[in-house]
Design a protein around this motif. Structure first.
Motif, mmCIF file in Angstrom:
data_model
loop_
_atom_site.group_PDB
_atom_site.id
_atom_site.type_symbol
_atom_site.label_atom_id
_atom_site.label_comp_id
_atom_site.label_asym_id
_atom_site.label_seq_id
_atom_site.Cartn_x
_atom_site.Cartn_y
_atom_site.Cartn_z
ATOM 1 N N ALA A 82 25.047 7.093 -34.710
ATOM 2 C CA ALA A 82 25.914 6.080 -34.118
ATOM 3 C C ALA A 82 27.052 7.113 -33.692
ATOM 4 N N GLU A 83 27.548 8.211 -34.356
ATOM 5 C CA GLU A 83 28.569 9.100 -33.780
ATOM 6 C C GLU A 83 28.072 9.857 -32.444
ATOM 7 N N GLN A 84 26.767 10.096 -32.516
ATOM 8 C CA GLN A 84 26.365 10.720 -31.385
ATOM 9 C C GLN A 84 26.357 9.975 -30.107
ATOM 10 N N LEU A 85 26.190 8.457 -30.421
ATOM 11 C CA LEU A 85 26.183 7.539 -29.373
ATOM 12 C C LEU A 85 27.518 7.012 -29.083
ATOM 13 N N SER A 86 28.541 7.268 -29.808
ATOM 14 C CA SER A 86 29.814 6.216 -29.805
ATOM 15 C C SER A 86 30.543 6.518 -28.296
ATOM 16 N N SER A 87 30.260 7.811 -27.842
ATOM 17 C CA SER A 87 30.976 8.011 -26.423
ATOM 18 C C SER A 87 30.277 7.329 -25.311
ATOM 19 N N LEU A 88 29.106 7.008 -25.504
ATOM 20 C CA LEU A 88 28.214 6.502 -24.600
ATOM 21 C C LEU A 88 28.273 4.921 -24.407
ATOM 22 N N VAL A 89 28.452 4.250 -25.707
ATOM 23 C CA VAL A 89 28.822 3.037 -25.720
ATOM 24 C C VAL A 89 29.925 2.147 -26.108
ATOM 25 N N GLY A 90 30.957 2.947 -26.065
ATOM 26 C CA GLY A 90 32.423 2.298 -26.415
ATOM 27 C C GLY A 90 32.743 2.360 -28.035
ATOM 28 N N GLY A 91 32.222 3.649 -28.823
ATOM 29 C CA GLY A 91 32.694 3.524 -30.008
ATOM 30 C C GLY A 91 31.726 3.597 -30.919
ATOM 31 N N HIS A 92 32.058 3.842 -32.175
ATOM 32 C CA HIS A 92 31.044 3.747 -33.272
ATOM 33 C C HIS A 92 30.442 2.767 -33.805
ATOM 34 N N GLU A 93 31.415 1.584 -33.806
ATOM 35 C CA GLU A 93 30.814 0.172 -34.102
ATOM 36 C C GLU A 93 29.839 -0.395 -33.175
ATOM 37 N N ALA A 94 30.199 -0.002 -31.792
ATOM 38 C CA ALA A 94 29.399 -0.312 -30.832
ATOM 39 C C ALA A 94 27.853 0.193 -31.009
ATOM 40 N N ALA A 95 27.950 1.479 -31.343
ATOM 41 C CA ALA A 95 26.820 2.303 -31.415
ATOM 42 C C ALA A 95 26.014 1.794 -32.734
ATOM 43 N N GLN A 96 26.634 1.198 -33.905
ATOM 44 C CA GLN A 96 26.017 0.628 -34.892
ATOM 45 C C GLN A 96 25.175 -0.552 -34.221
ATOM 46 N N ARG A 97 25.943 -1.257 -33.756
ATOM 47 C CA ARG A 97 25.195 -2.460 -33.236
ATOM 48 C C ARG A 97 23.884 -2.130 -32.362
#
Length: 203
Positions: A82-97
């Motif tokens: 999720a942290e790897q993806l956070s900058s791509l999708v708008g944050g850690h929570e969005a990445a977890q989703r």
């Protein structure tokens, strides 16, 4: 696990540590959920992101879908992903989703879910009712129940899910959307670290 051991922001590392502390040695997950994390990373970040993610947690990509693995390994992998993806999708929570969405897609296409997906016959209520009993075949912990609040709305209770609310929101969103309904809304409210209530609706 010390802060920063997985190169996570302090608040994210704190949340992960608390969830790891809530697990037991008996808590397991099937490999298909691990593979779902990697699928989400690959889709959004490419193969290089997968390589970085695996290296950071000291894992390889050879998870077997039906094999069980200790759940703490899944927690670490999903949080780093999720942290790897956070900058791509708008944050850690969005990445977890996003990771939760992929997890449910993989689950619904697995042998664990095949029978009750057919039984549900495209009925979102029936699918949610069956999903939360069948889900136990892939995770050996947690309780999930559904209470209907209207013809196209309900409340899902998750006890000891161990995963954060956004991840479970993604799971529920994906489960409902796969039935073909529209305007799916999922809103989770944490009751404790590992318990939450999710209001769901669709049209």
């Amino acid at each position: 696990m010390p802060h920063g051991a997985l190169n996570l922001p302090e608040d994210v590392a704190r949340d992960l540590e608390a969830r790891l502390a809530a697990t037991t040695p008996e808590d397991t997950s099937r490999g298909l959920f691990f593979l779902g994390v990697l699928d989400a990373v690959r889709f959004l970040g490419g193969p290089e992101a997968v390589t970085r993610c695996l290296a950071q947690v000291g894992e390889t990509a050879d998870f077997m879908p039906m094999q069980t693995y200790p759940f703490p390994r899944f927690l670490r992998l999903s949080y780093v992903a999720a942290e790897q993806l956070s900058s791509l999708v708008g944050g850690h929570e969005a990445a977890q989703r996003q990771i939760g969405t992929q997890a449910m897609l993989d689950f619904l296409n697995s042998m664990f879910a095949r029978d009750f997906v057919q039984q549900a016959g495209g009925d979102p209520k029936r699918l949610l009712e069956l999903m939360h009993s069948g889900y136990r075949t892939a995770l050996n912990f947690g309780e999930r129940t559904v209470e209907w609040t209207g013809p196209t709305s309900g409340r899902v209770f998750m006890k000891r899910s161990l995963m954060p609310v956004p991840y479970n929101e993604g799971i529920l969103q994906s489960a409902l959307e796969v039935t073909g309904v529209h305007d799916v809304q999922v809103r989770g409210q944490a009751q404790s670290l590992v318990d939450a209530v999710y209001d769901v609706s669709w049209s």
